[in-house]
Design a protein around this motif. Structure first.
Motif, short mmCIF file in Angstrom:
data_model
loop_
_atom_site.label_atom_id
_atom_site.label_comp_id
_atom_site.label_asym_id
_atom_site.label_seq_id
_atom_site.Cartn_x
_atom_site.Cartn_y
_atom_site.Cartn_z
N VAL A 133 0.84 -1.21 0.00
CA VAL A 133 0.00 0.00 0.00
C VAL A 133 0.87 1.25 0.00
O VAL A 133 0.48 2.29 -0.56
CB VAL A 133 -0.98 0.01 1.19
CG1 VAL A 133 -1.96 -1.14 1.09
CG2 VAL A 133 -0.26 0.00 2.52
N LEU A 134 2.05 1.18 0.62
CA LEU A 134 2.95 2.34 0.59
C LEU A 134 3.42 2.62 -0.83
O LEU A 134 3.47 3.78 -1.26
CB LEU A 134 4.15 2.10 1.52
CG LEU A 134 3.91 2.38 3.01
CD1 LEU A 134 5.12 1.93 3.82
CD2 LEU A 134 3.65 3.86 3.24
N VAL A 135 3.78 1.58 -1.58
CA VAL A 135 4.25 1.77 -2.95
C VAL A 135 3.14 2.37 -3.82
O VAL A 135 3.34 3.36 -4.53
CB VAL A 135 4.75 0.45 -3.55
CG1 VAL A 135 4.99 0.58 -5.05
CG2 VAL A 135 6.03 0.01 -2.86
N ILE A 136 1.94 1.77 -3.74
CA ILE A 136 0.84 2.26 -4.58
C ILE A 136 0.40 3.65 -4.14
O ILE A 136 0.23 4.57 -4.96
CB ILE A 136 -0.35 1.28 -4.51
CG1 ILE A 136 0.06 -0.10 -5.04
CG2 ILE A 136 -1.54 1.82 -5.30
CD1 ILE A 136 -1.01 -1.17 -4.86
N GLY A 137 0.22 3.82 -2.83
CA GLY A 137 -0.25 5.11 -2.33
C GLY A 137 0.74 6.24 -2.57
O GLY A 137 0.36 7.33 -3.02
N LEU A 138 2.02 5.99 -2.31
CA LEU A 138 3.03 7.04 -2.51
C LEU A 138 3.21 7.35 -3.99
O LEU A 138 3.55 8.49 -4.34
CB LEU A 138 4.36 6.63 -1.88
CG LEU A 138 4.37 6.62 -0.34
CD1 LEU A 138 5.67 6.02 0.19
CD2 LEU A 138 4.18 8.02 0.21
N ALA A 139 2.99 6.36 -4.85
CA ALA A 139 3.05 6.63 -6.29
C ALA A 139 1.96 7.61 -6.69
O ALA A 139 2.19 8.55 -7.46
CB ALA A 139 2.92 5.32 -7.08
N CYS A 140 0.76 7.40 -6.15
CA CYS A 140 -0.34 8.35 -6.43
C CYS A 140 -0.04 9.72 -5.84
O CYS A 140 -0.22 10.75 -6.50
CB CYS A 140 -1.66 7.80 -5.87
SG CYS A 140 -2.26 6.31 -6.66
N ILE A 141 0.42 9.75 -4.59
CA ILE A 141 0.71 11.04 -3.93
C ILE A 141 1.83 11.76 -4.66
O ILE A 141 1.75 12.98 -4.90
CB ILE A 141 1.10 10.80 -2.46
CG1 ILE A 141 -0.08 10.23 -1.67
CG2 ILE A 141 1.57 12.09 -1.81
CD1 ILE A 141 0.27 9.81 -0.25
N GLY A 142 2.90 11.04 -5.03
CA GLY A 142 4.02 11.68 -5.72
C GLY A 142 3.64 12.19 -7.09
O GLY A 142 4.04 13.29 -7.49
N THR A 143 2.82 11.40 -7.82
CA THR A 143 2.39 11.86 -9.14
C THR A 143 1.57 13.13 -9.04
O THR A 143 1.73 14.07 -9.82
CB THR A 143 1.57 10.76 -9.85
OG1 THR A 143 2.36 9.58 -9.94
CG2 THR A 143 1.15 11.21 -11.24
N GLY A 144 0.69 13.16 -8.03
CA GLY A 144 -0.14 14.35 -7.88
C GLY A 144 0.59 15.51 -7.23
O GLY A 144 0.66 16.60 -7.78
N GLY A 145 1.16 15.25 -6.03
CA GLY A 145 1.73 16.33 -5.23
C GLY A 145 3.04 16.88 -5.74
O GLY A 145 3.39 18.02 -5.44
N VAL A 146 3.79 16.09 -6.52
CA VAL A 146 5.09 16.55 -7.03
C VAL A 146 5.02 16.85 -8.53
O VAL A 146 5.28 17.97 -8.97
CB VAL A 146 6.19 15.52 -6.73
CG1 VAL A 146 7.52 15.97 -7.32
CG2 VAL A 146 6.33 15.31 -5.22
N VAL A 147 4.65 15.84 -9.30
CA VAL A 147 4.69 16.00 -10.76
C VAL A 147 3.57 16.95 -11.24
O VAL A 147 3.83 17.94 -11.91
CB VAL A 147 4.58 14.63 -11.45
CG1 VAL A 147 4.58 14.81 -12.98
CG2 VAL A 147 5.73 13.73 -11.02
N LEU A 148 2.31 16.62 -10.90
CA LEU A 148 1.22 17.46 -11.38
C LEU A 148 1.20 18.83 -10.72
O LEU A 148 0.75 19.80 -11.31
CB LEU A 148 -0.12 16.76 -11.13
CG LEU A 148 -0.61 15.85 -12.25
CD1 LEU A 148 -1.94 15.22 -11.89
CD2 LEU A 148 -0.75 16.62 -13.55
N ASP A 149 1.73 18.92 -9.49
CA ASP A 149 1.85 20.24 -8.85
C ASP A 149 2.75 21.15 -9.66
O ASP A 149 2.43 22.30 -9.92
CB ASP A 149 2.38 20.08 -7.43
CG ASP A 149 2.59 21.41 -6.75
OD1 ASP A 149 1.63 21.94 -6.15
OD2 ASP A 149 3.73 21.95 -6.81
N ALA A 150 3.90 20.61 -10.10
CA ALA A 150 4.80 21.39 -10.94
C ALA A 150 4.16 21.70 -12.29
O ALA A 150 4.28 22.80 -12.82
CB ALA A 150 6.12 20.65 -11.13
#
Length: 503
Positions: free
Chosen positions: A89-106
């Motif tokens: 769940v950490l891998v899947i959840g952090l992938a979603c959070i990173g894609t949204g909060g880091v990549v899409l935020d930029a």
């Protein structure tokens, strides 16, 4: 954002509950991964709401590295617990959070993501993408973060429930569920209070009241705070402005604060921001609640001091973020002035008010005066010395200096005067605004220690003159009572300085 921060708080508490599931007298290293996860997600909860990361320039790189460390922690946890759910769940959840909060935020903010020395220029949104304005991708960013957090929370809760099989553990898990529910409610109450209730109470009880209306009363500036109330060159000054919408606002408005010298009206500081900032724009304001807007001005090291500076406030309507790329680049579409419709403060221009005067004290204190004195005025002012020329020439500039200290804020319009008494009925008056009106006495704060220089050109007959000085209240022309060093009242509230010969 409030909902995401609440779920992150629950992830943190669930991780801590899983850590406490083991006996307290057991090895600490077996609980350490859960404790690490609990601490990290607690920080992420606070950061989601308060945007702590905005103060760190390279936060995206830091978040990527933090995500990698969390995944490694999850892998260690999977080995210790012999359960693949935590790392999965950490891998899947952090992938979603990173894609949204880091990549899409930029992407939504048209920023470049850097990985070491590599810049991902190809991942930059240019005004729009696929017909959608860049900023509008922010909603996808938030939803991806929310999905990732929900996956992690569900996995941690599932793990906790499956590892509480005995009756005592099941009872503890029921208690933990109540704690989680209560924590969620309390955090949401706090978050909503932080947005609406607390600023409203601050505006009413802690700030200085003011009445400035824009948009024919739809928008009102109702109070302010300034810290520090008296600054020095190089200081950072925080100006908190409490605005309130009296009816729903159709646009997002912006705030501009200038620090102006007077009487020259030169700008010595400026800050611009969106009202409510990006997370609570004015188009979303609920009428009746105050909204706090913090402005920070750093005073230049070479700002002239001692002096007072006007804090000037204006509101304006900026470009609509939902315009097409062509409209955003159109030079004919400009910012729209928002006129002041009513004000109890001076209006400098139709859209700008003089809110308050900020005293800026000199640094270091002045040299000792040639003639020391100790005259104390009833309003907290003290004349601690002066420099009186012995001989002056009629028609030529003559310099006088006065050393002042204050025990408290003056707060009233005052005028400093010099009276020259000659032989017979000869009598001359010289009135003067302190520091050539750059630092009038009405703006003097407690703790002032400064020397004011006069330059007058006396058109006087030759002779000997007795010189007196004092201060009077400008509107009523009433002299401020003054006492000497022994506490005796000074006759006529006029201090005798000495004699001057005019040639």
């Amino acid at each position: 954002a409030i909902f995401s921060s609440t779920l992150l708080l629950l992830v943190s508490l669930t991780a801590l509950a899983n850590a406490l599931r083991r006996p307290l007298d057991g090895p600490v290293w077996k609980r350490a991964p859960w404790l690490v996860l609990g601490g990290v997600f607690l920080f992420m909860s606070l950061d989601e709401y308060f945007s702590i990361h905005e103060s760190y320039e390279h936060w995206r790189q830091a978040y990527v590295m933090g995500g990698v460390l969390l995944v490694l922690t999850g892998l260690i946890l999977g080995v210790l617990e012999r359960d693949l759910r935590p790392p999965l769940v950490l891998v899947i959840g952090l992938a979603c959070i990173g894609t949204g909060g880091v990549v899409l935020d930029a992407f939504a903010n048209e920023a470049v993501i850097e990985f070491g020395g590599y810049e991902a220029d190809w991942l930059v949104c240019k005004h729009d993408y696929a017909g959608i304005i860049c900023q509008d991708y922010g909603i996808i960013e938030e939803l991806l973060e929310l999905a990732g957090i929900s996956i992690i929370l569900a996995g941690f809760l599932s793990f906790a429930q499956d590892h509480t099989q005995d009756r005592q553990a099941a009872s503890e898990f029921r208690l933990a569920r109540r704690v989680l529910a209560g924590a969620a409610v309390l955090w949401v109450v706090w978050a909503f209070s932080h947005v609406w209730v607390i600023p409203t109470f601050e505006a009413k009880l802690l700030a200085d009241g003011v009445h400035v209306e824009f948009l024919d009363g739809a928008l009102r500036l109702e109070s302010y705070q300034i810290k520090p109330e008296a600054a020095r060159p190089g200081d950072e000054v925080r100006i908190s402005l409490f605005f309130r919408a009296n009816r729903p606002l159709d646009h997002n408005y912006y705030l501009s604060v200038h620090l102006l010298s007077h009487p020259e009206v030169d700008t010595w500081g400026q800050d611009d921001l969106q009202l409510g900032e990006w997370d609570y724009p004015s188009s979303a304001w609920i009428p009746g609640f105050a909204v706090r807007n913090d402005v920070y001005l750093t005073l230049p090291a070479d700002i002239p001091a001692p002096a007072s500076y006007w804090v000037a406030v204006k509101v304006w309507q900026g470009p609509d973020l939902h315009r097409t790329p062509k409209e955003l680049l159109d030079p004919d579409i400009k910012n729209v002035e928002v006129l002041v419709s009513d004000s109890d403060r001076p209006v400098i221009t139709p859209d700008t008010v003089q809110l308050v005067a900020l005293p800026v004290l000199g640094n270091p204190p002045p040299d000792d005066p040639p003639t020391a004195a100790d005259y104390r005025f009833d309003n907290g002012m003290r004349l601690t010395g002066y420099d009186l020329p012995a001989v002056i020439t009629a028609g030529d500039p003559a310099a006088f200096r006065f050393w002042w200290r204050t025990d408290k804020t003056t707060g009233k319009p005052l005028t400093h005067y010099l009276h020259f008494f000659g032989e017979g009925d000869l009598f001359f008056v010289f009135d003067h605004q302190a520091f050539d009106d750059r630092f009038p006495m009405v703006d003097w704060p407690a703790g002032l220690d400064a020397a004011d220089s006069w330059t007058i050109t006396p058109d006087l007959p030759a002779g000997e003159y007795r010189v007196y000085t004092g201060v009077y209240h400008t509107p009523t022309v009433t002299r401020i009572p003054v006492r000497d060093a022994d506490g005796r009242p000074v006759p006529d509230n006029a201090i005798f300085l000495g004699t001057v010969t005019v040639k």
